[in-house]
Design a protein around this motif. Structure first.
Motif, PDB file in Angstrom:
ATOM      1  N   LEU A 146     -64.646 -10.028  47.608  1.00 47.52           N
ATOM      2  CA  LEU A 146     -63.737  -9.449  48.590  1.00 47.52           C
ATOM      3  C   LEU A 146     -63.778  -7.939  48.459  1.00 47.52           C
ATOM      4  O   LEU A 146     -63.894  -7.395  47.356  1.00 47.52           O
ATOM      5  N   ALA A 147     -63.662  -7.249  49.570  1.00 45.33           N
ATOM      6  CA  ALA A 147     -63.607  -5.789  49.558  1.00 45.33           C
ATOM      7  C   ALA A 147     -62.581  -5.348  50.590  1.00 45.33           C
ATOM      8  O   ALA A 147     -62.850  -5.351  51.796  1.00 45.33           O
ATOM      9  N   PHE A 148     -61.378  -5.006  50.109  1.00 48.04           N
ATOM     10  CA  PHE A 148     -60.311  -4.526  50.982  1.00 48.04           C
ATOM     11  C   PHE A 148     -60.151  -3.030  50.734  1.00 48.04           C
ATOM     12  O   PHE A 148     -60.053  -2.591  49.577  1.00 48.04           O
ATOM     13  N   ALA A 149     -60.086  -2.242  51.808  1.00 50.16           N
ATOM     14  CA  ALA A 149     -59.980  -0.790  51.637  1.00 50.16           C
ATOM     15  C   ALA A 149     -59.163  -0.187  52.769  1.00 50.16           C
ATOM     16  O   ALA A 149     -59.291  -0.591  53.934  1.00 50.16           O
ATOM     17  N   ARG A 150     -58.333   0.776  52.405  1.00 52.47           N
ATOM     18  CA  ARG A 150     -57.574   1.584  53.351  1.00 52.47           C
ATOM     19  C   ARG A 150     -56.867   0.690  54.376  1.00 52.47           C
ATOM     20  O   ARG A 150     -57.027   0.843  55.588  1.00 52.47           O
ATOM     21  N   MET A 151     -56.087  -0.244  53.890  1.00 54.91           N
ATOM     22  CA  MET A 151     -55.416  -1.184  54.793  1.00 54.91           C
ATOM     23  C   MET A 151     -54.002  -1.446  54.308  1.00 54.91           C
ATOM     24  O   MET A 151     -53.648  -1.149  53.158  1.00 54.91           O
ATOM     25  N   THR A 152     -53.167  -1.992  55.194  1.00 53.64           N
ATOM     26  CA  THR A 152     -51.773  -2.279  54.887  1.00 53.64           C
ATOM     27  C   THR A 152     -51.424  -3.684  55.370  1.00 53.64           C
ATOM     28  O   THR A 152     -51.835  -4.095  56.461  1.00 53.64           O
ATOM     29  N   VAL A 153     -50.660  -4.389  54.541  1.00 54.82           N
ATOM     30  CA  VAL A 153     -50.078  -5.677  54.925  1.00 54.82           C
ATOM     31  C   VAL A 153     -48.570  -5.532  54.734  1.00 54.82           C
ATOM     32  O   VAL A 153     -48.112  -5.175  53.645  1.00 54.82           O
ATOM     33  N   LYS A 154     -47.796  -5.803  55.777  1.00 56.47           N
ATOM     34  CA  LYS A 154     -46.361  -5.543  55.659  1.00 56.47           C
ATOM     35  C   LYS A 154     -45.541  -6.496  56.521  1.00 56.47           C
ATOM     36  O   LYS A 154     -46.030  -7.107  57.469  1.00 56.47           O
TER      37      LYS A 154
END
Length: 472
Positions: free
Chosen positions: A120-128
């Motif tokens: 997995l590669a998650f970058a510069r993101m938001t979960v809210k």
């Protein structure tokens, strides 16, 4: 004709106007990606969804920025994005937003046939704004998370876990990731192994970082912080870090601010916990302890800058106990291969109970400095102080029974005649002679010296004289 690997959701009927339901259009774009992989692009806009989006392997979801490209889940029961047996999923420059309540989660990646969720590669993101957990990952391995925020959720910000009692997730790195304003743990880490957190933050959480599970090992936090934890009860009582049952957890230059309870709590038989360079800042009046280590745990603290007191049980060693001292539990190896047992606090004025007891040398090759004995009618020897003792005889004397001996300990006494000479020495009843050394009559010449060597046997409580040489 060349195959395209870029799939714009607008081309599949999405509007991004925040009103129209774009669920079907987005899922159609995801399904259009070939098994070999491709990128689904989200131009700036708010993409309303009413049911869960399903990801697949070899997929990239990419927006313009996490403030500009928003997937907004309107259902209070649906998750934002899910997937099973995922390998190689990249999400970047996107926000996945919930309705602010309900039972849904933001991102949920599970396993069925595969043993792990891979790459997995998650970058510069938001979960809210989800009613349950923000990011829930099962057995992630060899994965990276950089600049990812999970905020305003009804359960955990992050739930990163392996299989309880089974396989652990491994080799994940979290850099500059953030958990903010969640009911339970900002980062809940369960049954994970050899993972690193660098420059991460957990603010306004019931527990900032909850590291738990007997399968959790080798977790490091470097330059991470927790601010303004909130005592929510039900086990999430405003701790910055709770380390439970895990092995080999390291906190290096960690930071807490405005803590209402315990900043770092080591419990549940957690072992090999290292807390080095910890800084506690302005804890609240209700705060209990800066660092608490429960019985049955083992930890090492190094140069802790704390406001609230330490509460240390178990096997806890402290380097700089906030008074310029060192607290050592168990035994300590010292110079010249000597070792010491007991508990010690080397403060400016330690009490007699705060001194370790020195034991025999553990290395036969050492050459310790001689200990000078006090001349008296009965000459006293403290065997814990060394293995070579020197005394000048100023009269006829008795060599008393040495105190604090160790089984197998070998001691040599250097016995020196004073300027008058003709001084005699008798041995206490604890000394035993054999057939090789059957007498210990001293040299009578002034200023000459003799050497007597004996070995202690704890079973018989005897010092057996094995050598006596004269006339040096």
């Amino acid at each position: 004709m060349a195959t395209s690997y870029w799939f714009n959701v607008l081309d599949y009927g999405a509007t991004g106007n925040g009103v129209t339901d774009d669920t079907t259009a987005i899922q159609t774009a995801i399904n259009a990606v070939p098994s070999s992989g491709g990128t689904v692009v989200f131009p700036a806009g708010t993409y309303k969804t009413s049911s869960v989006l399903v990801a697949r392997s070899n997929l990239t979801l990419e927006g313009v920025s996490d403030g500009s490209s928003v997937i907004a889940q309107s259902s209070t029961t649906a998750n934002g994005l899910t997937g099973s047996d995922i390998t190689r999923l990249t999400i970047q420059d996107l926000t996945i937003q919930g309705p602010g309540s309900g039972s849904g989660k933001g991102i949920v990646l599970t396993r069925s046939a595969n043993p792990a969720t891979v790459s997995l590669a998650f970058a510069r993101m938001t979960v809210k704004f989800f009613g349950d957990t923000g990011i829930d990952l099962s057995n992630p391995i060899v994965s990276t998370f950089e600049g990812v925020t999970s905020a305003n959720h009804g359960n955990h910000g992050w739930n990163i876990h392996g299989v309880s009692g089974g396989a652990a997730g491994t080799s994940c790195s979290f850099t500059s990731c953030y958990a903010d304003t969640v009911t339970n743990a900002g980062f809940h880490i369960d049954t994970m192994a050899y993972c690193s957190f660098v420059g991460c933050a957990a603010d306004h959480c019931g527990i900032g970082y909850e590291v738990t599970g007997v399968g959790t090992q080798g977790i490091s936090f470097t330059g991470c912080g927790a601010e303004s934890a909130v005592n929510r009860g039900t086990g999430y009582n405003g701790y910055s870090w709770k380390i439970n049952a895990a092995i080999g957890v390291g906190l290096y230059n960690s930071f807490t601010y405005d803590s209402p309870n315990i900043s770092i709590w080591v419990t549940g038989a957690a072992r090999a916990v290292s807390i080095l360079g910890f800084a506690e800042n302005t804890p609240t009046v209700s705060a209990v302890s800066s660092v608490k280590v429960d019985a049955g745990c083992s930890a090492t603290l190094g140069d802790v800058s704390n406001v609230k007191p330490l509460s240390l049980a178990g096997y806890t060693n402290v380097i700089n106990d906030t008074a310029g001292g060192t607290v050592a539990s168990g035994f300590v190896y010292g110079s010249n291969s000597a070792y010491y047992e007991g508990n010690v606090s080397t403060t400016a004025s330690p009490t007699s109970a705060e001194h370790l007891t020195r034991k025999d040398y553990v290395d036969a090759k050492v050459d310790p400095a001689p200990v000078t004995l006090t001349d008296a009618a009965t000459i006293a020897t403290n065997a814990a102080l060394g293995s070579l003792f020197r005394v000048t005889l100023k009269g006829n004397r008795t060599l008393g029974t040495p105190t604090n001996p160790t089984d197998g300990q070998r001691i040599t006494w250097e016995l020196i005649q004073d300027a008058t000479g003709s001084r005699a020495l008798i041995l206490s009843s604890a000394f035993a002679l054999g057939t090789t050394v059957s007498s210990t009559t001293l040299t009578t010449t002034p200023n000459k010296r003799d050497f007597l060597t004996a070995i202690y046997n704890a079973t018989t409580a005897k010092w057996y004289v094995i050598n006596f040489v004269k006339g040096y």
